[in-house]
Write a protein that holds these residues in place. Structure first.
Motif, PDB file in Angstrom:
ATOM      1  N   LEU A 283       0.795  -1.231   0.000  1.00 17.71           N
ATOM      2  CA  LEU A 283       0.000   0.000   0.000  1.00 17.71           C
ATOM      3  C   LEU A 283       0.834   1.291   0.000  1.00 17.71           C
ATOM      4  CD1 LEU A 283      -3.053  -0.960   2.237  1.00 17.71           C
ATOM      5  CD2 LEU A 283      -3.090  -0.389  -0.190  1.00 17.71           C
ATOM      6  N   PRO A 284       1.902   1.386   0.812  1.00 20.62           N
ATOM      7  CA  PRO A 284       2.693   2.624   0.766  1.00 20.62           C
ATOM      8  C   PRO A 284       3.266   2.909  -0.625  1.00 20.62           C
ATOM      9  CG  PRO A 284       3.231   1.374   2.738  1.00 20.62           C
ATOM     10  CD  PRO A 284       2.370   0.488   1.881  1.00 20.62           C
ATOM     11  N   GLU A 285       3.625   1.849  -1.359  1.00 18.31           N
ATOM     12  CA  GLU A 285       4.157   2.035  -2.715  1.00 18.31           C
ATOM     13  C   GLU A 285       3.098   2.668  -3.621  1.00 18.31           C
ATOM     14  OE1 GLU A 285       5.388  -1.771  -4.079  1.00 18.31           O
ATOM     15  OE2 GLU A 285       6.928  -2.040  -2.541  1.00 18.31           O
ATOM     16  N   VAL A 286       1.853   2.207  -3.464  1.00 20.07           N
ATOM     17  CA  VAL A 286       0.755   2.719  -4.285  1.00 20.07           C
ATOM     18  C   VAL A 286       0.348   4.116  -3.830  1.00 20.07           C
ATOM     19  CG1 VAL A 286      -1.651   2.332  -4.971  1.00 20.07           C
ATOM     20  CG2 VAL A 286      -0.083   0.394  -4.776  1.00 20.07           C
ATOM     21  N   HIS A 287       0.280   4.319  -2.523  1.00 19.57           N
ATOM     22  CA  HIS A 287      -0.187   5.595  -1.963  1.00 19.57           C
ATOM     23  C   HIS A 287       0.637   6.785  -2.438  1.00 19.57           C
ATOM     24  CE1 HIS A 287      -2.570   3.826   1.682  1.00 19.57           C
ATOM     25  NE2 HIS A 287      -3.135   3.593   0.519  1.00 19.57           N
ATOM     26  N   SER A 288       1.920   6.565  -2.679  1.00 18.79           N
ATOM     27  CA  SER A 288       2.789   7.681  -3.072  1.00 18.79           C
ATOM     28  C   SER A 288       2.443   8.225  -4.458  1.00 18.79           C
ATOM     29  CB  SER A 288       4.257   7.242  -3.032  1.00 18.79           C
ATOM     30  OG  SER A 288       4.484   6.172  -3.938  1.00 18.79           O
ATOM     31  N   HIS A 289       1.563   7.525  -5.200  1.00 19.45           N
ATOM     32  CA  HIS A 289       1.241   7.940  -6.566  1.00 19.45           C
ATOM     33  C   HIS A 289      -0.221   8.358  -6.743  1.00 19.45           C
ATOM     34  CE1 HIS A 289       5.086   6.513  -8.294  1.00 19.45           C
ATOM     35  NE2 HIS A 289       5.027   5.619  -7.330  1.00 19.45           N
ATOM     36  N   ILE A 290      -1.004   8.325  -5.669  1.00 18.67           N
ATOM     37  CA  ILE A 290      -2.435   8.630  -5.824  1.00 18.67           C
ATOM     38  C   ILE A 290      -2.899   9.610  -4.752  1.00 18.67           C
ATOM     39  CG2 ILE A 290      -3.025   6.445  -6.970  1.00 18.67           C
ATOM     40  CD1 ILE A 290      -3.919   5.350  -4.302  1.00 18.67           C
ATOM     41  N   ASN A 291      -4.090  10.192  -4.940  1.00 24.38           N
ATOM     42  CA  ASN A 291      -4.582  11.194  -3.997  1.00 24.38           C
ATOM     43  C   ASN A 291      -5.156  10.552  -2.726  1.00 24.38           C
ATOM     44  OD1 ASN A 291      -7.398  10.504  -4.392  1.00 24.38           O
ATOM     45  ND2 ASN A 291      -7.322  11.612  -6.328  1.00 24.38           N
ATOM     46  N   ILE A 292      -5.389  11.387  -1.719  1.00 24.92           N
ATOM     47  CA  ILE A 292      -5.835  10.922  -0.400  1.00 24.92           C
ATOM     48  C   ILE A 292      -7.161  10.157  -0.487  1.00 24.92           C
ATOM     49  CG2 ILE A 292      -6.612  11.663   1.888  1.00 24.92           C
ATOM     50  CD1 ILE A 292      -3.675  11.964   1.642  1.00 24.92           C
ATOM     51  N   LYS A 293      -8.093  10.676  -1.288  1.00 29.71           N
ATOM     52  CA  LYS A 293      -9.408  10.042  -1.405  1.00 29.71           C
ATOM     53  C   LYS A 293      -9.276   8.617  -1.940  1.00 29.71           C
ATOM     54  CE  LYS A 293     -13.975  10.669  -3.517  1.00 29.71           C
ATOM     55  NZ  LYS A 293     -14.765  11.449  -4.491  1.00 29.71           N
ATOM     56  N   ASP A 294      -8.466   8.441  -2.979  1.00 34.10           N
ATOM     57  CA  ASP A 294      -8.277   7.098  -3.538  1.00 34.10           C
ATOM     58  C   ASP A 294      -7.505   6.191  -2.575  1.00 34.10           C
ATOM     59  OD1 ASP A 294      -9.704   7.553  -5.826  1.00 34.10           O
ATOM     60  OD2 ASP A 294      -7.972   8.044  -7.075  1.00 34.10           O
ATOM     61  N   GLN A 295      -6.584   6.771  -1.814  1.00 35.89           N
ATOM     62  CA  GLN A 295      -5.860   5.988  -0.812  1.00 35.89           C
ATOM     63  C   GLN A 295      -6.836   5.346   0.173  1.00 35.89           C
ATOM     64  OE1 GLN A 295      -2.808   8.247   1.204  1.00 35.89           O
ATOM     65  NE2 GLN A 295      -1.910   8.980  -0.711  1.00 35.89           N
ATOM     66  N   SER A 296      -7.778   6.164   0.681  1.00 37.25           N
ATOM     67  CA  SER A 296      -8.762   5.667   1.652  1.00 37.25           C
ATOM     68  C   SER A 296      -9.639   4.582   1.037  1.00 37.25           C
ATOM     69  CB  SER A 296      -9.636   6.815   2.158  1.00 37.25           C
ATOM     70  OG  SER A 296      -8.855   7.788   2.786  1.00 37.25           O
ATOM     71  N   LEU A 297     -10.062   4.797  -0.197  1.00 35.74           N
ATOM     72  CA  LEU A 297     -10.929   3.841  -0.876  1.00 35.74           C
ATOM     73  C   LEU A 297     -10.222   2.510  -1.098  1.00 35.74           C
ATOM     74  CD1 LEU A 297     -13.645   3.325  -2.283  1.00 35.74           C
ATOM     75  CD2 LEU A 297     -12.681   4.330  -4.366  1.00 35.74           C
TER      76      LEU A 297
END
Length: 435
Positions: A32-46
């Protein structure tokens, strides 16, 4: 995957992440941290909601897929299977309108280059919506543990209340914070949180712990950036209290990452000489960040706890050692539901051997009259009470001593996960006897 994360929908990313967990044995906390660094907060939560949720209820979703798909989706089609899991999770557990959930998942086939499966995904999800009552009646006919069978069998064998443990594991985890007594009392901090927090008086709950009625972003916690509070499970907060460190003591926090216990030790004894050790360099970055936020100093070492001679001077000894041993993490399943599918029964024996090796090695570095606190986030006796029993049988100068949990005095303590309670933790406190 992370390079094209911004081009993929959250459903497509969730399917890819689930594939990595189930088929490649990667943990959500790694991916997840690898993905989170490339997407916005809303998509991270989803994405976090979908991936954690799918791991939590995986067998139920798998049973539904089995009823709706004639031939198992294997090999290269496993990503389609994971996409169906995403779609079913949304339909069953999320407040997404049915038509929108189906459309989003069907559209994800295109960005994942699975165009030829568009009809299958659409058909399966729409059939589920039409026949949902009948399908769920079949799937939910019997109580589902939502756990691997080997783990259920171990819990059955060890605990009469095994069903309660399983039910607790299947819940969402509570959020606990530790209030830094250098800056605020627990009561004052609870007032500052304005109705969000509860101070629960119990022998299970340490005096520095606050329960939050609903999870909060750390940015919303008063003076979090200044070190007034730390996010840490209630039962994990006992470690530093039980270690009973004094200023000037030389302390080893073995397996220290991400640093919650290291910082608590230094809150209680700011002038202690602390070494924070971990075998993974990447995880030690979190330790450094936490120490920095709280304005604390500790010596950070990347090393193998079972080989102290590799990173310590020959004559270096400790007054206190906290061994938060590598373990099955079966006590924190509600917090990390992917553990159920990553952990294998064969892992337990390997972990038990590693724990014994570390315990024996670090014992040689404990001063006479020194204290070693053995802790795990496991609920399996072989890693906990039986591990300590074996160590005491072969270690003549080791003595188990009483611990005080808010008035409850015991020689060993096995915590279990519970609602409005902490996670599954084990503690045993050992003193090195002097001849």
């Amino acid at each position: 995957m992370q390079n094209n994360a911004t081009k993929l929908s959250s459903r497509a990313l969730a399917a890819q992440i689930i594939l990595q967990v189930l088929d490649q044995g990667k943990s959500l906390s790694t991916v997840l941290p690898e993905v989170h660094s490339h997407i916005n907060i809303k998509d991270q939560s989803l994405i976090q909601e979908m991936t954690f949720g799918i791991c939590r209820v995986l067998p139920r979703l798998e049973s539904i897929v089995k009823l709706l798909v004639e031939k198992p989706l294997k090999g290269k089609t496993r990503l389609v299977h994971c996409l169906l899991l995403v779609g079913l999770y949304q339909l069953l557990y999320m407040r997404v309108p049915s038509h929108a959930a189906v459309d989003e998942v069907v559209n994800a086939t295109k960005v994942l280059k699975l165009d030829s499966f568009r009809g299958l995904v659409n058909g399966v999800l729409r059939r589920f919506l039409r026949e949902q009552a009948d399908i769920l009646a079949k799937v939910d006919k019997h109580w589902q543990t939502l756990h691997p069978e080997w783990l259920v069998n171990k819990l059955k064998k060890s605990y009469p209340h095994w069903r309660e443990i399983i039910d607790a594991n299947n819940q969402r985890p509570p959020m606990w914070i530790r209030v830094n007594s250098q800056f605020s009392s627990v009561e004052s901090y609870a007032v500052a949180l304005d109705g969000v927090a509860e101070y629960l008086h119990s022998s299970q709950i340490p005096p520095c712990a606050l329960y939050l009625n609903q999870p909060q972003a750390v940015s919303s916690l008063p003076n979090f950036a200044k070190g007034w509070a730390t996010v840490q499970d209630a039962h994990a907060q006992w470690a530093a209290l039980l270690l009973d460190v004094s200023n000037g003591d030389k302390v080893l926090d073995a397996c220290a990452a991400p640093g919650g216990k290291t910082t608590h030790i230094l809150e209680l004894a700011p002038k202690a000489n602390v070494i924070a050790l971990d075998i993974e360099q990447a995880r030690l970055k979190r330790v450094a960040e936490n120490l920095s936020r709280l304005g604390q100093d500790a010596k950070i070492i990347c090393g193998d706890a079972s080989q102290p001679n590799q990173w310590l001077e020959d004559d270096e000894m400790f007054d206190r050692i906290l061994l938060d041993a590598p373990c099955s993490a079966t006590g924190v399943i509600r917090r990390h539901p992917d553990i159920k599918w990553l952990r294998k029964e064969s892992d337990i024996d390997e972990l038990v051997q590693l724990q014994a090796k570390i315990l024996t090695a670090l014992w040689q570095r404990l001063k006479p009259n020194g204290v070693l606190l053995y802790a795990t986030c496991s609920i399996l006796p072989e890693e906990n009470s039986l591990q300590i029993k074996r160590f005491l049988e072969k270690t003549q100068d080791a003595m188990l001593v009483e611990m005080d949990f808010g008035g409850e005095k015991v020689f060993e303590k096995q915590f279990f996960p519970s609602e409005k309670g902490g996670d599954g933790f084990f503690y045993a406190k050992l003193v090195k006897k002097v001849d």
